[in-house]
Design a protein around this motif. Sequence first.
Motif, short mmCIF file in Angstrom:
data_model
loop_
_atom_site.label_atom_id
_atom_site.label_comp_id
_atom_site.label_asym_id
_atom_site.label_seq_id
_atom_site.Cartn_x
_atom_site.Cartn_y
_atom_site.Cartn_z
N THR A 611 0.73 -1.03 -0.07
CA THR A 611 -0.14 -0.16 -0.10
C THR A 611 0.67 1.22 0.05
O THR A 611 2.09 1.31 0.71
CB THR A 611 -0.97 -0.12 1.11
OG1 THR A 611 -1.79 -1.09 1.20
CG2 THR A 611 -1.87 1.28 1.17
N GLY A 612 0.51 2.31 -0.69
CA GLY A 612 1.28 3.59 -0.84
C GLY A 612 2.53 3.18 -1.65
O GLY A 612 3.32 3.94 -1.86
N SER A 613 2.66 2.17 -2.62
CA SER A 613 3.56 1.93 -3.57
C SER A 613 4.91 1.83 -2.94
O SER A 613 6.21 1.81 -3.49
CB SER A 613 3.89 3.11 -4.81
OG SER A 613 2.73 3.21 -5.49
N SER A 614 4.90 1.29 -1.58
CA SER A 614 6.38 1.07 -1.10
C SER A 614 6.72 -0.37 -1.76
O SER A 614 6.01 -1.23 -1.90
CB SER A 614 6.28 0.96 0.60
OG SER A 614 5.11 -0.03 0.81
N ILE A 615 8.02 -0.54 -1.78
CA ILE A 615 8.70 -1.72 -2.21
C ILE A 615 9.03 -2.71 -1.12
O ILE A 615 9.94 -2.20 -0.23
CB ILE A 615 9.90 -1.49 -3.06
CG1 ILE A 615 9.43 -0.40 -4.27
CG2 ILE A 615 10.45 -2.83 -3.76
CD1 ILE A 615 10.44 -0.07 -5.17
N SER A 616 8.55 -3.93 -1.22
CA SER A 616 8.81 -4.68 -0.10
C SER A 616 10.06 -5.62 -0.15
O SER A 616 10.34 -6.34 0.85
CB SER A 616 7.59 -5.76 0.09
OG SER A 616 7.30 -6.34 -1.08
N ALA A 617 10.34 -6.04 -1.50
CA ALA A 617 11.45 -6.89 -1.67
C ALA A 617 12.68 -6.12 -1.92
O ALA A 617 12.90 -5.04 -2.42
CB ALA A 617 11.25 -7.78 -2.90
N GLN A 618 14.23 -6.91 -1.70
CA GLN A 618 15.36 -6.24 -1.95
C GLN A 618 15.41 -6.33 -3.39
O GLN A 618 14.92 -7.28 -4.05
CB GLN A 618 16.49 -7.00 -1.14
CG GLN A 618 16.43 -6.84 0.21
CD GLN A 618 17.37 -7.59 0.79
OE1 GLN A 618 18.14 -8.28 0.21
NE2 GLN A 618 17.87 -6.66 2.03
N ILE A 619 16.11 -5.33 -3.89
CA ILE A 619 16.47 -5.01 -5.07
C ILE A 619 17.79 -6.04 -5.67
O ILE A 619 18.74 -6.20 -4.84
CB ILE A 619 16.89 -3.55 -5.64
CG1 ILE A 619 15.99 -2.71 -5.21
CG2 ILE A 619 17.18 -3.49 -7.04
CD1 ILE A 619 14.67 -3.12 -6.16
N ASP A 620 17.63 -6.74 -6.71
CA ASP A 620 18.68 -7.96 -6.96
C ASP A 620 19.56 -7.02 -8.08
O ASP A 620 19.41 -7.08 -9.06
CB ASP A 620 18.05 -8.99 -7.85
CG ASP A 620 19.12 -10.03 -8.35
OD1 ASP A 620 20.18 -9.82 -8.02
OD2 ASP A 620 18.72 -10.67 -9.29
N VAL A 621 20.45 -6.45 -7.47
CA VAL A 621 21.43 -5.53 -8.12
C VAL A 621 22.61 -6.47 -8.89
O VAL A 621 23.30 -6.08 -9.64
CB VAL A 621 22.21 -4.50 -7.18
CG1 VAL A 621 23.24 -5.14 -6.35
CG2 VAL A 621 22.97 -3.34 -7.98
N ALA A 622 22.65 -7.88 -8.42
CA ALA A 622 23.65 -8.62 -8.87
C ALA A 622 23.14 -9.42 -10.13
O ALA A 622 23.96 -10.08 -10.81
CB ALA A 622 23.90 -9.58 -7.87
N PHE A 623 21.84 -9.25 -10.56
CA PHE A 623 21.23 -9.84 -11.85
C PHE A 623 21.48 -11.35 -11.66
O PHE A 623 22.05 -12.22 -12.70
CB PHE A 623 21.98 -9.33 -13.28
CG PHE A 623 21.83 -7.77 -13.60
CD1 PHE A 623 20.62 -7.62 -14.18
CD2 PHE A 623 22.78 -6.96 -13.21
CE1 PHE A 623 20.41 -6.16 -14.36
CE2 PHE A 623 22.53 -5.74 -13.41
CZ PHE A 623 21.46 -5.29 -14.16
#
Length: 806
Positions: A611-623
């Motif tokens: 809710t509120g467009s918050s991102i819940s997962a961690q970003i996979d910056v390692a592809f």
Amino acid sequence: MAQRFLQWIQYSAILDLRLFPENPSTREIENNWNKKENEKDRQGTRRKTRRTHTHSHALSEAWQSGQQYPRFPIDADAQEGSGLPWGVTVSPFAAKDENGQAPAYGSDGHLLPRCENCWAYFNTYCELEQWSWSCSLCGTLNGLSSKAIARFSHPQSCAEMMSSFIDLEFPEESSSEEIMEARPVYVAAVDLSSSEEFLELTKSALLASLEALAPGSLFGLATFSHKLGLYDVQGPIPVLKNVFIPPDTDGTIPIELGDVMPLLQFLAPVETCKDRIASALETLRPSTSWERTTGAGQGLEGVLMGGRGFGVAMEALFNYLGSEYGSTFALARVFAFLSGPPDYGAGQLDTRRYGEQYASKGEDADCALLPEQTPFYKDLAVVAVQAGVCVDIIAVTNEYTDLASLKFLSIDSGGSLFLYTSTDDSTLPQDLYRMLSRPYAFGCVLRLRTSTEFKPGNSYGHFFPDPLYENVQHIICCDSYATYAYDFEFANNVGFSRHSSEVPTLQIAFQYTVVVPPEELANSVTVSASRTKHSLKRRLRIRTLQFGTAKNINEIYDSVDPEVVLSLLVHKVILASLEQGVREGRMLLHDWLVILTAQYNDAYKLVEYKTGSSISAQIDVAFSQCPQLHLLPRLVFALLRNPLLRFHEEGVHPDYRIYLQCLFSALEPSSLHCAVYPVLMSYSTPDKQAFPRHSLSRAALITSGSPIFFLDAFTTLIVFYSSTADATLPFPPPHDCLLRTTINKLKQERCITPKLIFIRGGHDDASIFENYLIEEQDVDGSGLTSVMGFVSFLEDITHGVLEYMK
């Protein structure tokens, strides 16, 4: 290194250099890197990217074996959504194609049918009927001439029926015998406003080059300072004739050089005059300070000029040679040896723009020093191209020479730009010999055609664009290393059809001339027994390829070649730096990686929104879900650390930056990868390799436990013995060991001669080696360096992605 004809972004890469989970420690990074590399080493995986087959029969074999088929994005939305550049790199004079196959050779290139609509050449993908053929690029039905019908009735003797990669010779015209036997010409233009050390190095380089020139070549020796000198070396003693250069900035030499010395008197046959040329070289002496003062006088605002009339000398030489272009010679190559900036006569450069004045004026030196300060040399490059002259600029100097203005002479004419900051450890003789020893083509025309759904966008490389026709490049001289790049764009909003049997098709046409020795000519065609001279052969090389289309973004990512992505990024960043400054180029590169990471995470559904467009997962910056993308963050990080994109105030000399621009923009992708992110490997002993690749961090030295490290940074090779290495290990490595064999092989395959340095930890200064261990050094995407190594860089990208996704 086997030279490849072309390499594609849309190829899968076996190279799998994984990045790491978010926020790992430096030791964890090194352990993960080594674990992955050791697994690949045990499996016998080659580092070099494998290429998929491309001609019709091999395609089905690739499908059956499960090999990844190269795919293009289906439409503009898919292309934009992927976040990746879309394009190709081409090495048109490479000995083999991307599959390691040599072209099929044939004759009668003038008989190869061409499409009446798009002018593409007939190829193995065209549908052939009894009286007609359909173009594989645009679909047009074309009729066949009686000669073509007779030719195609014997397909086993017809190169274009057997392979999609062909080399066809054009027949000689009986009326052009003189032109077909025209000889290649080489002219050395030596700066006499220099030092004894400079001239000694130049003499050594020219003596080495004479050994590399093929019999039948013509050689001319010229000098310049406040006067232009021409040598006649065909008599018993060298004869020098000088012409004074006018001091005014818009003047030219008032007399034609042909009136001073006939061109054929100036150009001497190498096979009969080599000793006399060497004798003439021994007479070269620096112009004295008195000569310079008298000849040059006072310059701008009373500043004493050095008397280096380079611009006028070059213009006179180009006109001199151009008068005989096509009759006396088919190719002229000028080696311009410079010891400093042109500061006399037309084309003189104001080097005062390099210094402290930017701080006082509030100007950005990275913006001010990259563009040319005068159009003189860009205009002069046009004269060189029209005269059939290729120019190699060889600058041996540690003073500001303004290569940003001079570079057009070399890059537009297909030449090279060399920069050596010292005469003591210069590899100039080896580089010149190496350059002249390898095969080359000249008088080249390069044309890229595509099927109707897409088209070339920008083109990059050292060529001269045709003033009338799009996507046609003229290359005065091209060797097997020369590489050019194109990016693509869709021709309309429809893209490729999802249901049509037509597939994306690409055709590269490369028309060129080579010098053929008499014995080779005799083996290929019937020639007159009286002909003993080297002859010229005009040839047409065609490479046609077809591709699949990606059903989704995952298939696009699965067919990416990160080295070709790097090549296109480097071209784009160089262009952005020249137009808007280094800072802007850095920001664009940093933002590109942020956007790619965001689009990748979105495509693989790795983020969730609450809710509120918050991102819940961690970003996979390692592809981590896509092996083909693993390497890109490391390459971007390394590119931001490279002097190509570091700031003027960090100590990057503007001439060195221009040199790197010229070098990087001509390298094929695997060499560029090595230059941007060097290869670091370790050895247990000089005869036993320990690990094939490490990250560029100090942790590699600690965690591997290996005593010997070998770093390949393309222009520099370093052998480093750790301070804890057993004293019984031979230093430097013996000449017959595995490590030396590896070094010799790399030096032999390289287009320029890398410097070889041996360092013993604890005894020698190791800073030159440690400077390459960039992953624990500072880098920032937008400003000056901060406390940011590679791990922190990934964190910064993660924060950028979160901001982008809000």
